[in-house]
Design a protein around this motif. Sequence first.
Motif, PDB file in Angstrom:
ATOM      1  N   VAL A  60      51.566  36.072  62.962  1.00  0.00           N
ATOM      2  CA  VAL A  60      52.190  37.401  63.013  1.00  0.00           C
ATOM      3  C   VAL A  60      51.229  38.412  63.629  1.00  0.00           C
ATOM      4  N   LYS A  61      49.964  38.344  63.259  1.00  0.00           N
ATOM      5  CA  LYS A  61      48.964  39.254  63.839  1.00  0.00           C
ATOM      6  C   LYS A  61      48.900  39.053  65.353  1.00  0.00           C
ATOM      7  N   ASN A  62      48.914  37.795  65.780  1.00  0.00           N
ATOM      8  CA  ASN A  62      48.893  37.491  67.204  1.00  0.00           C
ATOM      9  C   ASN A  62      50.131  38.034  67.911  1.00  0.00           C
ATOM     10  N   ILE A  63      51.294  37.864  67.307  1.00  0.00           N
ATOM     11  CA  ILE A  63      52.541  38.379  67.883  1.00  0.00           C
ATOM     12  C   ILE A  63      52.470  39.898  68.048  1.00  0.00           C
ATOM     13  N   LEU A  64      52.004  40.589  67.014  1.00  0.00           N
ATOM     14  CA  LEU A  64      51.923  42.049  67.070  1.00  0.00           C
ATOM     15  C   LEU A  64      50.896  42.515  68.099  1.00  0.00           C
ATOM     16  N   ASP A  65      49.769  41.803  68.200  1.00  0.00           N
ATOM     17  CA  ASP A  65      48.767  42.147  69.216  1.00  0.00           C
ATOM     18  C   ASP A  65      49.333  41.979  70.623  1.00  0.00           C
ATOM     19  N   ILE A  79      47.776  38.408  79.017  1.00  0.00           N
ATOM     20  CA  ILE A  79      48.668  38.187  77.871  1.00  0.00           C
ATOM     21  C   ILE A  79      48.820  36.692  77.607  1.00  0.00           C
ATOM     22  N   GLN A  80      48.991  35.900  78.663  1.00  0.00           N
ATOM     23  CA  GLN A  80      49.095  34.449  78.500  1.00  0.00           C
ATOM     24  C   GLN A  80      47.821  33.874  77.900  1.00  0.00           C
ATOM     25  N   GLU A  82      45.709  35.385  75.932  1.00  0.00           N
ATOM     26  CA  GLU A  82      45.687  35.781  74.524  1.00  0.00           C
ATOM     27  C   GLU A  82      46.636  34.918  73.692  1.00  0.00           C
ATOM     28  N   LEU A  83      47.815  34.638  74.212  1.00  0.00           N
ATOM     29  CA  LEU A  83      48.765  33.770  73.513  1.00  0.00           C
ATOM     30  C   LEU A  83      48.205  32.369  73.314  1.00  0.00           C
ATOM     31  N   ARG A  84      47.642  31.801  74.381  1.00  0.00           N
ATOM     32  CA  ARG A  84      47.051  30.461  74.279  1.00  0.00           C
ATOM     33  C   ARG A  84      45.928  30.441  73.251  1.00  0.00           C
ATOM     34  N   TRP A  85      45.062  31.436  73.301  1.00  0.00           N
ATOM     35  CA  TRP A  85      43.942  31.517  72.369  1.00  0.00           C
ATOM     36  C   TRP A  85      44.447  31.599  70.938  1.00  0.00           C
ATOM     37  N   GLY A  86      45.462  32.423  70.695  1.00  0.00           N
ATOM     38  CA  GLY A  86      46.005  32.586  69.362  1.00  0.00           C
ATOM     39  C   GLY A  86      46.604  31.300  68.805  1.00  0.00           C
ATOM     40  N   PHE A  87      47.346  30.581  69.634  1.00  0.00           N
ATOM     41  CA  PHE A  87      47.976  29.348  69.162  1.00  0.00           C
ATOM     42  C   PHE A  87      46.981  28.193  69.043  1.00  0.00           C
ATOM     43  N   GLU A  88      45.971  28.178  69.898  1.00  0.00           N
ATOM     44  CA  GLU A  88      44.931  27.162  69.751  1.00  0.00           C
ATOM     45  C   GLU A  88      44.134  27.373  68.476  1.00  0.00           C
ATOM     46  N   LYS A  89      43.888  28.611  68.185  1.00  0.00           N
ATOM     47  CA  LYS A  89      43.149  28.959  66.954  1.00  0.00           C
ATOM     48  C   LYS A  89      43.917  28.493  65.752  1.00  0.00           C
TER      49      LYS A  89
END
Length: 89
Positions: A60-65, A79-80, A82-89
């Motif tokens: 959720v934090k990643n989505i809001l960011d 943006i891509q 950041e999305l990849r980083w968030g989901f890999e994390k």
Amino acid sequence: MIIKQFNPLWSDVKIMRSNSKYAINAGDLRGLTREQIELFVFSDMVKNDSRYRDHSEEIVKNILDIKKKVCSEFEPADIQKELRWGFEK
């Protein structure tokens, strides 16, 4: 809400199909800020998906960011990333 926020000449909102597990009562949202509503909605959506349930707060934090970056007109590549980083994390 659309009329109040955007003052359009005309608006027509149609909900063609509703999934009860994502349904939200207006009373649950009364008095909340836009940010609080987004947090409420995204949290419920993520918690309903078993793939992400265990990491719902981070997702959720990643989505809001990402939403903030899109609204601030960041470059799509950033943006891509950041999305990849968030989901890999």
